[in-house]
Design a protein around this motif. Structure first.
Motif: not given
Length: 668
Positions: A119-120, A122, A154, A275, A277
Motif C-alpha cells: 500500500d504505497n 500511506r 503507483e 495490500l 501497509d
C-alpha cells in the motif's frame, strides 16, 4: 515428501538484492508455519534493458522457470515487479502462460492473477507531507522506477497527486525515470544539472538513493542540510549509511509471507489482492535531528562478520580442492559438498546434465529427460558450529566424511521430473530448498538443490559461481588428461607429451627433415652442449643443382622428387660418419647439415660420402635426368661460444666455389 503437502515455487531475481533476501525470509516463515514445501528459484531478470547485474550471462538463470512441472509443483509465486520490470503487461501475460500451475504475483498487478503489493500511498504521502510541512520544502526532484513496473507507476502517481494536493505547481518539481538500481547515477546527475535549485530529492526506492548519495557527495552537496533525500523500502543499510536515510518502511518480508498465505486459495482457483501497509521513517537525510534511528546492535555486526568469514573459508576451500589436482578429479563432487557443508547447510544435492549444455541468449531451453545426481548431503542431526577464534570468530560446522554420499555411477541417472522427489531426497518433513544453475559463460553444467540457513541466502550467488568455476576447471582438466593420453599413445617417442605441435612446427612438410627453425635449434643445442665441448665439427651448406630446369622440363612432381632425393643423400652421408649430426631444408633448394665427431679430416670424408651416395642413386633410378648438389663446408670446434649462423655462412661462401664445377647438362 508428504503427498498432501502443498509444494510451492517462489521465483525471485537475485539474493544479492536486499529486498529479495528479506522477501524470501518472509516466505520461508510462512511456509514453515503452514508446513509447505518451498522451492526458491533465483531466476535473475527477464529481458532487462537496464540490468543491475554485471553478469552478461545471467540469462542462464531464466531456465529455472522451466523446472516447474505439474507433477512436482502445485503453485508458483513470481516476483514479476522485479524479475519482469521492463516487460509490458502483454509480455508478462505471455511469459506467465508458460507456467502450467496457478500463479501468484508479487509487486505487480494483473487482473487474472492473485497479487500481493505494498500500500504505497500511506507511507509515501506521510513522507512527502513531512518534507513540505515540517521542513518547508517546495522544490522537488523525483526519480521514478521503470514505466512497466506496477509499484513504480503507483508511486509516481502518488508523488504527482501529493504535489497537486499541497499546491506545488509543476514548475517547482521535475520527474525523471530511473531503473530501481544503484547504477542510476547518470539520471540523477542530469536531474541536478537541469534543476539545481531543488530542495528535496525523492527516489522510488532506497537502492536509487544509495546512488544519489554518491552523486551528491561528489558535488559537495550536503545531504540533510543543502538538500533533503527520501527513499522507499527501508532496506537494511538505510539505517547504517551516513546520514541515515529517511524512507518509507515497506517490509518485503510481509510480501513473501502474504504471498505464501494465498497459495491454498490460488490452488482452488480463487483470485485475491492483498495490500501490505507502509509507514514513514524520519532520519537525518531529510533534515531531522539524529537519534531517531535504531542502529544495528554490535552483536549483529559480529554475526555478519562471522558469516562472511565462513563464506570466504568455503570459497577458498572449493578453489583449493581443484587447484590441488593437475588432472580430472573424479571425487570433485563430494569434495565440493564437503566444503559447502562447513557452513550451516542442512541438505544439498549436486546434479549435472548428462552432457554440458551450450545455451546462447535467445535460444529455447529444452528440458532434459534425465540428469545425474553426483553426490548429496542430508544433515543427520542439527549441527552446532565449532568456533575457531581468529581476529574474529569463524563458525565451522563439522562434517563427517560418511555423511557426504557419492552416488554409484549406475544409479546417478534421475528423471528430471523427480529432482525434488527421488529416493535420495524424499523427506517426511517439509523442506525449504533453493535451486541454482551451475554455468560458466554459455555452458551449463548442472544445478544445485540445497537447504541452507537463511542467514546465508545473500551469499548463495557467490557460492554458486565458485562451484560452477570448479566444475568448469575440472572439465578442462579432464580434456587435458584425455589429450595427454592420446598423445602418449600415438607419440610414445616424444618425452614431453604436450610437445607434439612444437615438433611438427620444426619439420619440412615435403622432405620430412628439419626446416630452418628446427635445424638451427637442433644444431645450436648440440654444438654448445657441455658433453661436446672441444670435439671436431663441420657445418655444411648445400644447394641442389638445376632445380628450375628439372621443374621446367619434367614437371614439379619430378622437382619434388629431386628435393627429397637431395635430403636423403645428405641424411645418409651425415649418418655414415661416426658421431652426431642432422640435416635441414632451409630454403627452396637450399639444405644445411652438420656433423660432430672425433674423426679427423671430416670434410674429405663427408664429400666422398655425398659423391658416392649421389652416384649410386642416379645409377639405380629410372630418371633421365641427373640429381646433384653443390656443397660448401666449414670445420670448427664445438664450444658454448660458437655462432652456428656464422659457421653456416662460411660454408655457404665456399659453396659458390664448388657451384662453378656443377654439371652443365641435367640429362644423364
Amino acid at each position: 515428501m508428504a503427498m498432501d503437502r502443498l509444494r510451492v515455487a517462489l521465483f525471485v531475481s537475485e539474493f544479492e538484492d536486499p529486498n529479495t533476501d528479506v522477501l524470501c525470509k518472509g516466505a520461508v516463515k510462512a511456509a514453515r508455519e503452514k508446513d509447505y514445501d518451498l522451492y526458491i528459484f533465483p531466476a535473475k531478470f527477464l529481458d532487462v534493458k537496464r540490468s543491475p547485474t554485471l553478469d552478461k550471462y545471467a540469462y542462464q538463470n531464466n531456465c529455472l522457470f522451466d523446472f516447474i512441472l505439474e507433477n512436482n509443483i502445485d503453485v508458483a509465486i513470481v516476483n514479476t515487479g522485479n524479475i519482469a520490470a521492463d516487460l509490458s503487461a502483454e509480455e508478462k501475460r505471455r511469459f506467465l502462460q508458460k507456467i502450467k500451475v496457478p500463479v501468484i504475483l508479487i509487486s505487480d498487478t494483473l487482473e487474472e492473477y492473485s497479487c500481493v503489493n505494498f500500500d504505497n500511498g500511506r507511507g509515501m504521502v506521510s513522507g512527502i507531507e513531512h518534507l513540505i510541512k515540517q521542513h518547508g520544502i517546495r522544490k522537488f526532484g523525483y526519480v521514478s522506477g521503470p514505466k512497466n513496473n506496477t509499484d513504480a507507476m503507483e508511486r509516481y502517481h502518488i508523488f504527482a497527486r501529493s504535489m497537486h494536493e499541497n499546491n506545488i505547481p509543476p514548475e517547482q518539481y521535475r520527474i525523471v525515470e530511473g531503473n530501481f538500481s544503484y547504477n542510476c547515477m547518470g539520471v540523477i546527475g542530469e536531474l541536478l544539472d537541469e534543476y539545481p535549485e531543488m530542495d528535496a530529492l525523492i527516489c522510488a526506492n532506497d537502492m536509487m538513493c544509495y546512488g544519489a548519495y554518491q552523486v551528491l557527495e561528489a558535488r559537495n552537496i550536503r545531504i540533510g542540510k543543502d538538500i533533503a533525500v527520501l527513499g522507499f523500502d527501508d532496506l537494511p543499510y538505510s539505517d547504517e549509511i551516513q546520514p541515515g536515510l529517511s524512507t518509507v518502511r515497506a517490509d518485503s518480508a510481509l510480501l513473501g509471507y502474504e504471498a505464501v498465505c494465498l497459495c491454498e486459495k490460488a490452488v482452488k482457483g480463487e483470485i485475491q489482492d492483498v495490500l501490505v501497509d507502509t509507514t514513514f521513517v524520519a532520519r537525518e537525510s531529510c533534515g531531522c535531528c539524529e537519534g531517531n534511528s535504531n542502529k544495528t546492535e554490535e552483536k549483529d555486526v559480529v554475526s555478519t562478520k562471522a558469516h562472511l568469514d565462513a563464506l570466504n573459508h568455503t570459497l577458498v576451500s572449493i578453489s583449493r580442492n581443484i587447484l590441488d589436482y593437475e588432472e580430472e578429479n573424479y571425487r570433485i563432487y563430494s569434495m565440493i559438498l564437503n566444503s559447502l557443508c562447513s557452513m550451516n547447510v542442512h541438505s544439498v544435492y549436486l546434479y549435472t546434465f548428462e552432457d554440458a549444455i551450450e545455451y546462447k541468449r535467445g535460444q529455447s531451453w529444452s528440458i532434459p529427460e534425465y540428469v545425474q545426481l553426483r553426490a548429496y548431503y542430508k544433515e543427520p542431526y542439527r549441527r552446532k558450529p565449532n568456533i575457531i577464534y581468529q581476529p574474529m570468530p569463524l563458525y565451522y560446522y563439522p562434517v563427517e566424511p560418511q555423511d557426504i554420499k557419492e552416488i554409484d555411477i549406475s544409479k546417478q541417472r534421475i528423471p528430471f521430473g523427480e529432482i525434488f522427489s527421488n529416493v535420495y531426497s524424499r523427506s517426511s518433513e517439509a523442506v525449504i530448498q533453493i535451486v541454482t544453475m551451475l554455468y560458466a559463460g554459455e555452458t551449463q553444467y548442472g544445478f544445485l538443490v540445497w537447504e541452507i540457513d537463511e542467514d546465508y541466502f545473500s551469499y548463495i550467488g557467490q557460492l554458486t559461481y565458485q562451484i560452477a568455476n570448479a566444475l568448469k576447471t575440472n572439465q578442462l582438466l579432464c580434456k587435458k588428461s584425455q589429450m595427454a593420453e592420446a598423445l602418449e599413445e600415438s607419440l610414445q617417442q616424444i618425452e614431453e607429451k604436450n610437445s607434439i605441435l612444437e615438433e611438427i612446427s620444426k619439420i619440412d612438410e615435403l622432405t620430412q627433415i628439419y626446416n630452418r627453425r628446427g635445424f638451427l635449434d637442433n644444431m645450436k643445442r648440440n654444438v654448445i652442449a657441455k658433453e661436446n665441448k672441444g670435439r671436431n665439427a663441420i657445418a655444411i651448406y648445400a644447394d641442389m643443382n638445376n632445380l628450375k630446369l628439372v621443374n621446367d622440363q619434367f614437371g614439379h612432381e619430378e622437382g619434388d622428387y629431386s628435393l627429397c632425393a637431395i635430403a636423403r643423400i645428405l641424411h645418409d652421408a651425415v649418418h655414415s660418419i661416426d658421431g652426431k649430426g642432422d640435416v635441414g631444408r632451409v630454403g627452396g633448394d637450399e639444405f644445411c647439415a652438420y656433423v660432430i665427431t672425433d674423426e679427423k679430416d671430416i670434410e674429405a670424408k663427408i664429400r666422398q660420402q655425398i659423391d658416392d651416395i649421389t652416384e649410386n642413386l642416379n645409377g639405380n633410378n629410372d630418371k633421365v635426368y641427373y640429381v646433384s648438389m653443390s656443397v660448401g663446408a666449414k670445420e670448427f670446434t664445438c664450444s658454448e661460444d660458437v655462432d652456428v649462423s656464422f659457421e653456416l655462412e662460411q660454408a655457404d661462401a665456399q659453396l659458390y666455389i664448388y657451384k662453378q664445377k656443377k654439371r652443365k647438362s641435367i640429362l644423364k
